[in-house]
Every structure is written in structure tokens, then in C-alpha cells.
Design a protein around this motif. Structure first.
Motif, mmCIF file in Angstrom:
data_model
loop_
_atom_site.group_PDB
_atom_site.id
_atom_site.type_symbol
_atom_site.label_atom_id
_atom_site.label_comp_id
_atom_site.label_asym_id
_atom_site.label_seq_id
_atom_site.Cartn_x
_atom_site.Cartn_y
_atom_site.Cartn_z
ATOM 1 N N VAL A 70 -33.591 -35.175 41.445
ATOM 2 C CA VAL A 70 -32.588 -35.284 42.512
ATOM 3 C C VAL A 70 -31.181 -35.305 41.920
ATOM 4 C CG1 VAL A 70 -31.705 -36.806 44.314
ATOM 5 C CG2 VAL A 70 -34.161 -36.431 44.102
ATOM 6 N N LEU A 71 -31.003 -36.024 40.818
ATOM 7 C CA LEU A 71 -29.691 -36.077 40.168
ATOM 8 C C LEU A 71 -29.262 -34.689 39.711
ATOM 9 C CD1 LEU A 71 -27.464 -38.029 39.170
ATOM 10 C CD2 LEU A 71 -28.708 -38.176 37.002
ATOM 11 N N GLY A 72 -30.200 -33.952 39.122
ATOM 12 C CA GLY A 72 -29.872 -32.593 38.697
ATOM 13 C C GLY A 72 -29.546 -31.689 39.866
ATOM 14 N N TYR A 129 -24.341 -26.849 30.722
ATOM 15 C CA TYR A 129 -24.889 -28.079 31.294
ATOM 16 C C TYR A 129 -26.070 -27.811 32.215
ATOM 17 C CZ TYR A 129 -20.658 -30.169 29.389
ATOM 18 O OH TYR A 129 -19.675 -30.593 28.540
ATOM 19 N N HIS A 130 -26.120 -26.617 32.809
ATOM 20 C CA HIS A 130 -27.302 -26.285 33.607
ATOM 21 C C HIS A 130 -28.553 -26.349 32.732
ATOM 22 C CE1 HIS A 130 -23.793 -24.143 35.105
ATOM 23 N NE2 HIS A 130 -24.309 -24.205 36.318
ATOM 24 N N GLY A 131 -28.417 -25.760 31.543
ATOM 25 C CA GLY A 131 -29.545 -25.763 30.628
ATOM 26 C C GLY A 131 -29.923 -27.150 30.156
ATOM 27 N N VAL A 132 -28.909 -28.020 29.988
ATOM 28 C CA VAL A 132 -29.190 -29.391 29.560
ATOM 29 C C VAL A 132 -30.003 -30.118 30.639
ATOM 30 C CG1 VAL A 132 -28.174 -31.603 28.908
ATOM 31 C CG2 VAL A 132 -27.145 -29.481 28.093
ATOM 32 N N ILE A 133 -29.608 -29.930 31.905
ATOM 33 C CA ILE A 133 -30.377 -30.542 33.005
ATOM 34 C C ILE A 133 -31.804 -30.002 33.018
ATOM 35 C CG2 ILE A 133 -30.562 -30.770 35.512
ATOM 36 C CD1 ILE A 133 -27.521 -30.546 35.640
ATOM 37 N N GLY A 134 -31.921 -28.683 32.942
ATOM 38 C CA GLY A 134 -33.252 -28.079 32.955
ATOM 39 C C GLY A 134 -34.110 -28.545 31.792
ATOM 40 N N LEU A 163 -31.165 -36.353 28.693
ATOM 41 C CA LEU A 163 -30.562 -35.025 28.827
ATOM 42 C C LEU A 163 -30.197 -34.724 30.281
ATOM 43 C CD1 LEU A 163 -32.875 -32.989 26.416
ATOM 44 C CD2 LEU A 163 -30.528 -33.728 26.010
ATOM 45 N N ALA A 164 -31.060 -35.106 31.217
ATOM 46 C CA ALA A 164 -30.769 -34.843 32.625
ATOM 47 C C ALA A 164 -29.522 -35.596 33.077
ATOM 48 C CB ALA A 164 -31.967 -35.237 33.488
ATOM 49 N N VAL A 165 -29.359 -36.849 32.634
ATOM 50 C CA VAL A 165 -28.185 -37.636 33.019
ATOM 51 C C VAL A 165 -26.926 -37.027 32.427
ATOM 52 C CG1 VAL A 165 -27.053 -39.865 32.727
ATOM 53 C CG2 VAL A 165 -29.465 -39.773 33.359
ATOM 54 N N VAL A 166 -26.965 -36.693 31.133
ATOM 55 C CA VAL A 166 -25.783 -36.093 30.496
ATOM 56 C C VAL A 166 -25.427 -34.782 31.178
ATOM 57 C CG1 VAL A 166 -24.897 -35.076 28.365
ATOM 58 C CG2 VAL A 166 -26.188 -37.213 28.277
ATOM 59 N N GLY A 167 -26.402 -33.930 31.399
ATOM 60 C CA GLY A 167 -26.133 -32.638 32.021
ATOM 61 C C GLY A 167 -25.586 -32.777 33.429
ATOM 62 N N ALA A 168 -26.163 -33.693 34.233
ATOM 63 C CA ALA A 168 -25.708 -33.858 35.615
ATOM 64 C C ALA A 168 -24.284 -34.388 35.670
ATOM 65 C CB ALA A 168 -26.661 -34.797 36.361
ATOM 66 N N VAL A 169 -23.980 -35.407 34.868
ATOM 67 C CA VAL A 169 -22.628 -35.994 34.879
ATOM 68 C C VAL A 169 -21.601 -34.965 34.426
ATOM 69 C CG1 VAL A 169 -21.145 -37.736 33.835
ATOM 70 C CG2 VAL A 169 -23.454 -38.347 34.580
ATOM 71 N N MET A 170 -21.905 -34.261 33.349
ATOM 72 C CA MET A 170 -20.922 -33.325 32.796
ATOM 73 C C MET A 170 -20.760 -32.082 33.668
ATOM 74 S SD MET A 170 -19.930 -35.188 30.511
ATOM 75 C CE MET A 170 -18.598 -34.053 30.215
ATOM 76 N N LEU A 171 -21.835 -31.637 34.312
ATOM 77 C CA LEU A 171 -21.698 -30.485 35.205
ATOM 78 C C LEU A 171 -20.841 -30.856 36.413
ATOM 79 C CD1 LEU A 171 -22.479 -27.573 35.825
ATOM 80 C CD2 LEU A 171 -24.515 -28.433 37.008
#
Length: 958
Positions: A752-754, A854-859, A909-917
Motif C-alpha cells: 500500500v505504501l508503494g 525509486y520505482h525500482g527500489v519499491i519493486g 527498501l520499500a520504505v526508502v523508495g516510497a518516501v524518496m519517490l
């Protein structure tokens, strides 16, 4: 072949037609045919076991505690229907290759077809009723795509919506009935349910379960009064109509009635409901079919009629009736698929299905004429064709069935239905193929290539072979009938043969055929009477029901769901007050079991600060910037409260979340007005304040009384505390809950965060690609901005603390399983470090150094977490079950290795990617025109970005 592969092949194979579409139409159809053929061959590998009277079982435990297991069962009945679904499916695929035009997207069509085929195979092979329900609804969804395949046709879209609405609502009713059966028996496995006939029929919930299940069956198989949706599904391409009407969707309800026959039949309720619905449907469908001018409409209502015939046979509750139903299912599948494909050939070549524009095609389309005539005569019940045999058995059963204490009622209706069935078959033949050749056809009719007439020809060969040599299928029909009966009643040895002597069924059959010929001769005056007679239109009634329901929903929802938060709060508060008053008035309040502790000075000070910040927020909430500051203060005070109550994990999470959200909200406030306008009157604000104070006091009183008393039941925290180390391998209970006990929740939360971050990105892209982009770029600040956008001190400070913060985040990540920390907190800490780089050196400079999107980091985070959970399946454990061990590598001390660390890495990784995106998206909106990006990390000499000056001859600037 394993049953799992047979069910899975069409679903996985559905990926191939779309990929092969660019390779050509033949390649696309060929790969689809190959998938069905592979599943068909896999089915045949289990034939010896089925013929020996055995049952093939396959099971994978998924959620045993809920009774939801992936359990498959192949017996005679399941094999019979799977054989029809896959066998006729291959013929439909071959036919569809020639039928579809070059404008039709063949890959899309065959993808939908394989999805539908897989769902149907799943229904007939399911042993678990919950799994069956999943496949049941998948057939509704995939048939919706097939019926509405020609999206440019309004009738196609309408037919798809109608089919989905009717069968979907019936499916919801059937879910309730199946759950009741599972509760009665104590198991959701069909193999167990079918062994408990007496228990089910003696239970008081038998009748509700029966009605709900029959609603699902009747809606799926178009039984009265739900018969109207099926003819409207004829707007689909003819290959779809042939498949749906012969072997698949409409037979799903018939299959379920046959499958549940051992436990549901034999009661007065079953007999009256099923037999009556079948009789009405048989007669009504046959009468309507006679007066339809569209060939596919005529055949569609004939399908409704024959489904009613089969339903009536199953409703009688006798073993002979069940056997006759099985035999007619086989016969109907052969001649009806051939008839629909013949109608498609006529439409394809003559460019019309209107029977009034046809006639004389016998000479122009001789091959099609032979195929269609033999199939239609079989449907009419003419001797030496398979339809005659099962029709005779139906009439024999009807002659011995007494309904409503009237011996002649069922035989009379059976003869009337057979009479009109013969009449519309004779009309189909005579008005389409006989008579003189016309010169006003929409197109010059001719026989199609062999690719179109060969599939129906194969089916017609079966029609003739079974009709003249029924002993070839006799043993197989007995085998399937025994699977339907399930040993409830002995199956009498009544051979399927052409001649049974001068029995009542023969006279009834002769009367039906002769009467059909007479009706055909009187067709013109009967048609005038039909057109002049007032009659209800089911389609109109359905649309009225839908419109009335929608109007009622709007009348109910609009006054409540009108966007007014005040109204929502009023409704919610009223509901809470009513529930609370009921609990207070009917319940009792136990004596307090705990004494109130004396508050410390620190606690009182913190509480006062929290109250002060909250009160200030209420007063200053119209100033959005001040509100944000006060919200941050409230959040920090909550963090302090967590520390006071010895919850360091929650405190760290709350603190890091506050920092990140404040930064993101500051960026968002950049695009909003500074203040919120006054929208409510003083009186309303006073009222709202009073309601808020009363609500707060009530919440305080409830919390106060609850904290002074022991819990009604022991809290689940006791289980977590006792099993955190033994089961999860960690001493930090909070982290073990997140990655093990409630790992599935955490997995859903990072997804959901992503998704939220991706939505922010998508909205940003939409804004930047619209007219809003110019307004954003050319906006002017209302206050002077600092001359140094990237001050050197801040840049140096963020560079210095960057490795330190990363090391802290790494440390927090590693220690999280046994000490306060974990992937979520570590992700927020690292996000803050990266956010500081954006703040110090700007979006352009930082994004140029971004190596991974960051999309890739979330994925990657979601993928790692998911694969970690899947890994537990390979050791026979449920999804996301963690494991751990201890290693000792000299000279280091013994340390723990846990699979939960991999799951935590996915969270990180999902948290970092979501926040940064999210931050990157807001930063892109914050850019302005006339403010060029700089390649330098800090502002120490702004003039270095100025263009070089040209030096004149005198040495001065020009």
C-alpha cells in the motif's frame, strides 16, 4: 498428469496468445490450440483410473484452519465435463481462427477464451467448495470479457453487463448456501459433504442452503425467471456463443446441481423447486425460440429450453432421471455447438442471421446444409440421431413423474415443450435452407473453407454415430450417472437403445414431432397472434429493476454521502451513542481491580504541553503553516509518551515518521493557500466545539474505566511475549510481530505504501503534462527568497552526517530483531539522510547522482519480501513463516541468521523508495521558471554560472 497442471495450463497458457499475436493469426490460434490439447491429453492420462471406478485426488494445504485448501477431485462426473470443456474447446479454437476477421485482435480473444476455459475446468475439478466458488466467479468475469469482446457494439456491452450482473448476484447467493453446507458438515471438502446426506437434510438450515445454492445454479444456467440474460449474450462472436451454450458457462449450474444431487435431492423442496423451474423454462424457452427471426436468438432460446429439460430431469430425484440428464448433456453439447457454428457460417458468408432474408441455401451451401440439418433434426428428436435417444428417456421419466398431485401435468408440459422444440427445429431447416434460391441476399452465400465447416462436421459425426450405435457410449454414461447418484439410489440397468417397444414415451414423441410439423404449417397466423399478444419483456423488467435499485441507492446515499464531514461525523457519533447507550443499559460495570497510579511531575508537564499544543492547533488551525508546526509538536510529544511507557520502537518510528512527513507536507504547502477560509458560522463552530468536548470527555471516561479493570480475556500480547524468541528467534517482540506473527499485514502495508508513492508520482506526471505546468513554473513567491538556495554550511553538514546516518541506519537494521530498530525505522532514518541531500544541494544536483530509480527500489523491496515468504512453501510451511539458526565463525562470537532479516530488507527498501519517490515528485512540482538548475552542489560563487563576457579591443567588456 497431475490435476494441478490440467487446471493451471489454460491460465498460464493465456499469456501466450498475446505474445504470439504479432507472429500471425495462425500462430496465435496454434499456440492456443496446443495449450488446450496439452490439458486434454493430461486429462486422458487419468482415464484408466476413472473407468475403473476410482477417483483421482490432489491437495495442497493453504489455510487449513479456515478450511481453504487447494483440493482437486476427478471422478466420472468431473472427467465428463472436463472432457466436454477441453474437447469442444479445441474445436472452437480451430473454428475461431477462420471466423474472426483481420480487424479482430486474435491474441486478446484467445487470452479471454483460455482464462474462461481454465475457470470452467477449475469448477468441475474442485473438491473444496471455497475453491469452487473462486473459479465460479472467475467464469462470470471471463465470460464478461468474452461476451463484450466486440466493444464497438452497444448490444455486446449490454449483454456482457447483464450476464455479469445476473450470474454475479447468483454467485453471491450461492456463496452463502455453500458456507451453510460447510458449517453443517464441519468441512468444506465436497468429498466429505457428499457423504453426509442425512445430516444435511435433517438440519434446519437445509432449506435456506438449498434455495441459495439453487439461485446460483439457476442464474448460471438461465433457468426461469433468470433466463433472459442468455439470449442477450448472443451479441458475442459466434465461437463464444457456441462454447458458452454447448459445453461451458450455462452447463456450470447444471454441473453443480448434478454434483450436489446426492445430498440435496430426494426432498419435497428439491423436487418441487427444481422440477417446476425446469418445466417452465423448457416450455417458455421453446415457445419464444419458435418466433425469433435471428438464427442465434432462436438457438439461444433453444438452449434455455434444453437446459430446462436437463434441470427437470435432475429435479425428479430418481436415478433414471439423473442418467437421462447426463445423456442429454452429452447430446446437447454435440448438436448445439454444431448448430451455433453453422449459424456463424451462414452469418459469415451471407452477412445476415435474419431468417426472413434467407432461404434456398441448400443449393448454395450444401455442406453447411447437411451439417446444420442433421444437428437440427437431432435437437428435434428424430430417430437415428442422438437427440432422439435422450428425448425418449426424458419423456419416459416425465410419464412417471407426479407433480402437485396431478399425474398428467408433467407429461403434458414435456410433450408441449418437445412439440415446440421440434417446430423451431423444422423452421430453422425449412426457412433457412429450403425453398427457392433468392437474388436479394446481403452477400452471395457459399460454403466456407474446410477450417470452418470441419469442426461442426466432427460434432455431427458424433451425433449420427451415437444415434445409430448408442451402445458405444452406454457404459460411459452409466459411469457418469453413478458418479452423480453417488450410491444414494441403485441405478437400474435400462439400456440406451433406439427401440423400446410401443411404450408411452414413443407415442408422446410421435405427438411432439407431428405437432411440430402442424405448428410449422400454421406459423404465419401464429406469428401474427404472437406479435399482437401483450407479453412482458424480461429485458425491460431487468432494466427497470436496475434503474429502480440505482435510484433507491442514490436516494439513500446522496443525502448521507454528500462530502460534508460534519454530516459524516454526526452519523458516526449517533451510531456510537446508540451502541454505547445499549451497552450501558443492558450490561454491567465490574468493580475496579486496579488502583490509579500517582502521576509524576514529568508526566503532568508532558500532558500539559500536549494539551496546550492541541488547544493551540484548534485555535490556529486556519493558518496552515502554524498548524503543521503544532502537528509536529503533538507528534513529538506522542513520541515522548511512548518513551515514558517503555516503547522505544514506537518512539523511534513516531519520531522518524514525524520528520519525514513534516518535510513532505512543507513541500505540499508550497502549492496551497496560507490560510483556510472561514466556511462555518459562529453558531456552528460553538456547536461543533460542544460536541467535540462531550465526545472527548466520553472517550476519556471510557478509557479511564477500562484502564482500572482487567481485560475480559487474556491479551494476545501474552502469546507474543511467550513465543517471540522460541518461534521467531528474536527478543524484540515488536519487530518479531511485524516480520513474523503479523508478517502478512506488514507485507500488505508496504505494498500500500508503494502504491501511494506511485500514485503521487502519477499525479505529478499528469500535472506536469497539463496546462498546470506553466502556472507552476511561472508562479512568483509572495516573499523574498534567500540569495543562496544551497548554502555552503548546510551542504557541508549534510555531507558529513551522510555516512554517519547511513551507518546508524545499518546498525538499527541489524539490531532490530533483538533490540529496538528494524527495517521500517532504518528505512526512515536513511530516507532522512537522503532528503537532507535534496534540501542542501537541490533536486537537479541530487537526481543526477541517482543510480537506481525509486520505482525500482519499491519493486525490489516488495519482491524480496514476497520471495522470502514464498520460500517457506518449499519447506512445507505457510507463507511468510520465518526460520532462524545460529552460526559461529571464528574469531567472531556466535550470531543469529534469520530469514526475517530478508523480509525486513524488503520493508527497508520499500520504505526508502516510497518516501524518496514522494519527495522527488513534490520537488519536481516545486521548480520554477527563470531559476536554472546548477551542476554545483553549493552556492559559493553564483557568478560562475553566468555566460562568459566578450572582451573588446580596448581590453574592456563589450
Amino acid at each position: 498428469m497431475s490435476l494441478f497442471f490440467i487446471v493451471a495450463l489454460p491460465f498460464f497458457g493465456a499469456l501466450l496468445p498475446g505474445l504470439m499475436n504479432s507472429a500471425g493469426r495462425s500462430s496465435c490460434a496454434g499456440v492456443t490450440f496446443t495449450v488446450s490439447l496439452a490439458a486434454f491429453i493430461g486429462l486422458l492420462t487419468n482415464l484408466p483410473t476413472v473407468l475403473a471406478g476410482g477417483t483421482v485426488m490432489a491437495q495442497i494445504d493453504w489455510m487449513p484452519a479456515l478450511g481453504l485448501n487447494f483440493t482437486l477431485m476427478l471422478d466420472g462426473l468431473g472427467f465428463f465435463f472436463a472432457f466436454l470443456i477441453l474437447g469442444i474447446g479445441m474445436l472452437i479454437i480451430a473454428y475461431g481462427r477462420q471466423y474472426l476477421s483481420r480487424e479482430d485482435h486474435m491474441g486478446e480473444f484467445f487470452t479471454y477464451l483460455l482464462l474462461f476455459q481454465g475457470a470452467m475446468v477449475g469448477i468441475v475439478l474442485s473438491d473444496n467448495i471455497l475453491l469452487l466458488l473462486v473459479f465460479w466467479e472467475l467464469t462470470s468475469l471471463s465470460s464478461f470479457l468474452l461476451i463484450g469482446y466486440w466493444k464497438h457494439l452497444p448490444e455486446g456491452r449490454q449483454g456482457a453487463r447483464m450476464a455479469l450482473a445476473v450470474t454475479g448476484m447468483g454467485g453471491l447467493a450461492m456463496i452463502g448456501g455453500m458456507l451453510i453446507l460447510g458449517q453443517i458438515v464441519g468441512s468444506y471438502d465436497l468429498s466429505v459433504i457428499l457423504q453426509n446426506r442425512e445430516m444435511i437434510q435433517a438440519d434446519p438450515m437445509y432449506v435456506p442452503a438449498l434455495i441459495l445454492i439453487l439461485l446460483g445454479c439457476f442464474t448460471k444456467s438461465a433457468q426461469f425467471p433468470f433466463h433472459f440474460w442468455l439470449p442477450h449474450a448472443m451479441a458475442a462472436p459466434t465461437p463464444v456463443s457456441a462454447y458458452l451454450h454447448s459445453a461451458t458457462m450455462v452447463k456450470a449450474g447444471i454441473f453443480l446441481m448434478a454434483r450436489m444431487w446426492p445430498v440435496l435431492s430426494g426432498t419435497p423442496e428439491w423436487f418441487v423447486i427444481v422440477t417446476t423451474a425446469g418445466l417452465i423454462t423448457m416450455v417458455l424457452g421453446a415457445v419464444i425460440a419458435l418466433f425469433k427471426h435471428d438464427l442465434k436468438a432462436l438457438l439461444a432460446f433453444s438452449t434455455v429450453s434444453h437446459l430446462g429439460l436437463i434441470t427437470m430431469l435432475l429435479g425428479t430425484g430418481t436415478a433414471f432421471g439423473a442418467m437421462a440428464a447426463v445423456f442429454h448433456i452429452l447430446n446437447h453439447a454435440t448438436f448445439k455447438a454444431a448448430l451455433f457454428m453453422s449459424a456463424g457460417i451462414i452469418d459469415h458468408e451471407a452477412h445476415t442471421r435474419d431468417i426472413r432474408l434467407l432461404g434456398g441455401l441448400r443449393k448454395l451451401m450444401p455442406v453447411t446444409f447437411v451439417i446444420a440439418t442433421l444437428a437440427a433434426l437431432s435437437m428435434a428428436g428424430i430417430p437415428f440421431l442422438n437427440g432422439f435417444l435422450s428425448k425418449e428417456m426424458m419423456l419416459e421419466e416425465a410419464n412417471h413423474t407426479v407433480l402437485f398431485d396431478t399425474w398428467w401435468f408433467v407429461p403434458a408440459l414435456a410433450v408441449i415443450g418437445s412439440l415446440f422444440s421440434a417446430a423451431y427445429c423444422f423452421r430453422f431447416i425449412s426457412h433457412t435452407f429450403l425453398g427457392p434460391v433468392r437474388d436479394d441476399y446481403p452477400a452471395k452465400p457459399h460454403d466456407p473453407p474446410a477450417g470452418m465447416w470441419l469442426p461442426p462436421a466432427i460434432l455431427v459425426v458424433l451425433v449420427v454415430v451415437i444415434g445409430v450405435a448408442p451402445f458405444l457410449v452406454q457404459d460411459f454414461v452409466f459411469l457418469v450417472a453413478k458418479a452423480v447418484i453417488g450410491g444414494v439410489e441403485p441405478l437400474e440397468v435400462k439400456y440406451i437403445k433406439i427401440w423400446h417397444g410401443l411404450v408411452p414415451a414413443l407415442y408422446m414423441s410421435i405427438a411432439a414431432v407431428v405437432g411440430g410439423l402442424i405448428v410449422l404449417l400454421l406459423f404465419k397466423p401464429l406469428l401474427k397472434l404472437w406479435d399482437a399478444a401483450p407479453r412482458p419483456e424480461a429485458k425491460v423488467i431487468f432494466e427497470w429493476i436496475v434503474e429502480t435499485a440505482a435510484a433507491g441507492a442514490r436516494a439513500l446515499i446522496h443525502p448521507i454521502h454528500n462530502g460534508s464531514f460534519t454530516r459524516y461525523a454526526a452519523v458516526g457519533s449517533a451510531a456510537i451513542i446508540v451502541a454505547g447507550y445499549y451497552a450501558w443499559a443492558t450490561g454491567t460495570v465490574a468493580e475496579a481491580t486496579r488502583a490509579m497510579q500517582a502521576p509524576s511531575a514529568v508526566a503532568i508537564a508532558g500532558w500539559l504541553m500536549l494539551v496546550a499544543a492541541t488547544g493551540a492547533l484548534v485555535i490556529l488551525h486556519r493558518n496552515r503553516f502554524f498548524s503543521l508546526i503544532l502537528i509536529g509538536i503533538v507528534g513529538l510529544m506522542v513520541s515522548v509518551g511512548f518513551i515514558f511507557f517503555s516503547a522505544p520502537d514506537l518512539a523511534m518510528t513516531q519520531f522518524t515518521v514525524e520528520v519525514v512527513t513534516i518535510i513532505l507536507l512543507l513541500l505540499a504547502l508550497n502549492f496551497l493557500p496560507k490560510t483556510t477560509p472561514v466556511e462555518s458560522s459562529l453558531l456552528r463552530r460553538v456547536r461543533d466545539a460542544g460536541v467535540g468536548i462531550v465526545g472527548g470527555l466520553a472517550t476519556f471516561a471510557l478509557s479511564y474505566h477500562y484502564l482500572l479493570r482487567d481485560a475480559v480475556s487474556s491479551p494476545i500480547s501474552e502469546y507474543h511475549l511467550a513465543n517471540s524468541y522460541k518461534g521467531g528467534g528474536g527478543t524484540n517482540v515488536v519487530n518479531v510481530i511485524l516480520v513474523d506473527f503479523r508478517g502478512f499485514d506488514t507485507y500488505g502495508e508496504i505494498i500500500v505504501l508503494g502504491i501511494a508513492a506511485l500514485l503521487i508520482y502519477a499525479l505529478t506526471e499528469t500535472l506536469l503534462n497539463s496546462n498546470v505546468r506553466a502556472r507552476l513554473l511561472n508562479r512568483k513567491p509572495d516573499q523574498p527568497r534567500a540569495g543562496d538556495m544551497h548554502p555552503m554550511m548546510m551542504v557541508v553538514l549534510t555531507r558529513v552526517i551522510m555516512p554517519v546516518v547511513l551507518m546508524v541506519g545499518f546498525y538499527i537494521f541489524l539490531r532490530g530483531h533483538n533490540e529496538p530498530g528494524g527495517g521500517f525505522i532504518a528505512g526512515l532514518v536513511v530516507s532522512i539522510a537522503v532528503v537532507m541531500q535534496y534540501m542542501a544541494s537541490g533536486f537537479a544536483w541530487t537526481s543526477q547522482r541517482l543510480r537506481y530509480p525509486y520505482h525500482g527500489v519499491i519493486g525490489a523491496g516488495v519482491l524480496i519480501a514476497g520471495l522470502t515468504g514464498i520460500g517457506s512453501w518449499f519447506v512445507g510451511k505457510p507463507f511468510l513463516t520465518s526460520d532462524f539458526t545460529y552460526l559461529r565463525i571464528p574469531p567472531f562470537e556466535k550470531f543469529e541468521l534469520a530469514t526475517a532479516a530478508l523480509f525486513d530488507l524488503g520493508v527497508f527498501l520499500a520504505v526508502v523508495g516510497a518516501v524518496m519517490l514522494s519527495l522527488e515528485s513534490f520537488s519536481r512540482l516545486a521548480r520554477r521558471a527563470h531559476t536554472p538548475d546548477t551542476e554545483h552542489p553549493m552556492d559559493i560563487d553564483p557568478s560562475r554560472d553566468d555566460p562568459p563576457k566578450t572582451v573588446g579591443a580596448s581590453g574592456g567588456p563589450v
